[in-house]
Enzyme design. Structure first.
Site, short mmCIF file in Angstrom:
data_model
loop_
_atom_site.label_atom_id
_atom_site.label_comp_id
_atom_site.label_asym_id
_atom_site.label_seq_id
_atom_site.Cartn_x
_atom_site.Cartn_y
_atom_site.Cartn_z
N ASP A 25 0.96 -1.39 0.22
CA ASP A 25 0.31 0.64 -0.08
C ASP A 25 0.68 1.38 -0.09
O ASP A 25 2.09 0.69 0.35
CB ASP A 25 -0.53 -0.15 1.05
CG ASP A 25 -2.21 1.15 0.96
OD1 ASP A 25 -1.68 1.63 -0.06
OD2 ASP A 25 -3.35 0.48 2.02
N GLU A 27 -0.04 4.02 1.33
CA GLU A 27 -0.15 5.16 2.92
C GLU A 27 0.97 5.34 3.69
O GLU A 27 1.17 5.96 5.31
CB GLU A 27 -1.60 5.59 3.38
CG GLU A 27 -2.94 6.30 3.30
CD GLU A 27 -3.28 4.91 1.53
OE1 GLU A 27 -2.73 3.88 1.01
OE2 GLU A 27 -4.30 5.56 1.13
N HIS A 77 -2.82 0.28 -3.89
CA HIS A 77 -2.92 0.57 -3.10
C HIS A 77 -3.91 1.78 -4.41
O HIS A 77 -3.24 1.90 -5.86
CB HIS A 77 -2.22 1.57 -3.43
CG HIS A 77 -3.06 3.36 -2.68
ND1 HIS A 77 -2.76 4.36 -1.42
CD2 HIS A 77 -1.87 4.62 -3.09
CE1 HIS A 77 -3.77 5.12 -1.59
NE2 HIS A 77 -2.47 5.17 -3.47
N HIS A 121 -1.02 1.33 6.15
CA HIS A 121 -2.14 1.56 7.45
C HIS A 121 -2.92 1.69 8.40
O HIS A 121 -3.65 0.26 8.05
CB HIS A 121 -2.32 3.19 6.43
CG HIS A 121 -3.58 2.88 5.88
ND1 HIS A 121 -4.69 2.58 5.72
CD2 HIS A 121 -3.12 1.89 3.99
CE1 HIS A 121 -6.13 1.65 4.64
NE2 HIS A 121 -4.98 1.85 4.23
N HIS A 133 -7.76 4.27 7.48
CA HIS A 133 -8.77 3.99 6.60
C HIS A 133 -9.15 2.53 6.38
O HIS A 133 -7.78 2.03 6.84
CB HIS A 133 -9.00 4.59 5.49
CG HIS A 133 -8.13 4.46 4.68
ND1 HIS A 133 -7.42 5.21 4.11
CD2 HIS A 133 -8.44 3.58 3.13
CE1 HIS A 133 -6.82 4.49 3.32
NE2 HIS A 133 -7.76 3.55 2.54
N GLU A 151 -7.69 -2.83 6.89
CA GLU A 151 -6.58 -3.26 6.18
C GLU A 151 -6.27 -4.70 6.46
O GLU A 151 -6.22 -5.84 5.67
CB GLU A 151 -6.62 -2.63 4.65
CG GLU A 151 -7.66 -1.80 4.69
CD GLU A 151 -7.15 -0.98 3.48
OE1 GLU A 151 -5.53 -0.70 3.22
OE2 GLU A 151 -7.37 -0.32 3.45
ZN ZN Z 1 -4.81 1.30 2.26
#
Ligand code: ZN
Length: 286
Positions: A25, A27, A77, A121, A133, A151
């Site tokens: 990802d 972030e 991502h 994240h 998120h 996630e």
């Molecule tokens: Zn993500």
């Protein structure tokens, strides 16, 4: 290198094939904090995707040093075309593009020996989480058997379904702490959130070295790991930010409306539970 190899026995030395799965990802990459970095077309996006690429290649390097015989990278991502195929370590295969049925967990199956999460994240309700998120900002919280997960948790559930342990997670401190508690993986915090858009970050070069060494070390001791196994039936509970998205989610067969914004699905098959979470996330797009 010689010194490091003398310290522990890589997985390949056992003579077996070792396939390592790496989901990446953006972030949770060192140095990444702003929307201008995480959104395609943003002013600093090209810079951020280079940071993402470098951490990915560091993880691939660590995987092969730790005995991997095959590495599969899943670009996880946004557009999922952040990683350029010609810039990835050529020993690895790359899953690029979207939509793909299993999203961030696409490509994983029971032939893999370990899963690695890079640049992850935390969920959205977490304090001091950089860009927290789960899937998108339409989902306030996601719970598995009553525990809020990000996630990392949903993806680890899929890995567990295939009998694959998550052995290493990197990202911001909040994400790594939560992911380690859920999966038992080794972890590397590459930055500490000061707020949603701010962090105290490790130098990217330092992060890459530590990721490479960390993935290698995690694979060498992989045998002690256990895949994430949730008690069944598994309860997936999602709180949506918008009532009209909860209206849509409640249309999914088997999904019940718990309250205005909260829907629940209960099932015994972890892969189906994951698919339902993906479906609800996709229904909650404007
Ligand atoms: Zn993500």
């Amino acid at each position: 290198m010689v010194l490091a190899l003398a310290m522990a026995t890589p997985v390949s030395a056992q003579g077996a094939r070792s396939k390592v799965y790496i989901s990446v990802d953006l972030e949770g990459i060192a140095g990444v904090v702003a929307n201008s970095q995480t959104s395609a077309g943003g002013l600093n996006y090209d810079w951020a995707r280079r940071l993402m690429l470098a951490e990915t290649n560091a993880a691939i390097e660590g995987a092969f040093a730790g005995g991997a015989t095959e590495v599969l990278v899943n670009d996880s991502h946004g557009s999922q075309t952040n990683l350029r195929a010609d810039e990835i370590d050529r020993r690895a295969m790359l899953i690029t593009g979207q939509p793909k049925p299993l999203g961030m967990a696409q490509g994983l199956d029971s032939s893999f020996t370990a899963a690695v999460y890079i640049g992850y994240h935390a969920p959205g309700s977490t304090a001091d989480a950089v860009h927290g998120h789960t899937f998108n900002n339409a989902l306030n919280t996601v719970k598995l058997n009553g525990t809020e997960v990000g996630e990392y948790g949903l993806n680890a559930m899929v890995a567990g379904y295939f009998g694959v342990p998550v052995v290493f997670v990197s990202g911001d401190k909040a994400a790594v702490d939560m992911a380690q508690a859920f999966t038992g993986a080794d972890g590397l915090s590459v930055k500490e959130g000061i707020g949603y858009y701010a962090a105290k970050t490790m130098h990217p070069l330092e992060a890459r070295e530590k990721i490479s060494a960390g993935v290698r070390a995690a694979l060498v001791k992989r045998i002690a790991r256990r895949p994430v196994t949730l008690t069944t039936p598994i309860t997936l509970e999602i709180e949506l930010a918008a009532l009209y998205h909860a209206d849509m989610a409640a249309l999914v067969p088997g999904v019940e409306r718990v309250s205005g914004r909260v829907v629940r699905y209960t099932g015994t098959n972890a892969l189906t539970v994951y698919k339902v979470s993906r479906l609800i996330m996709n229904l909650a797009r404007d």
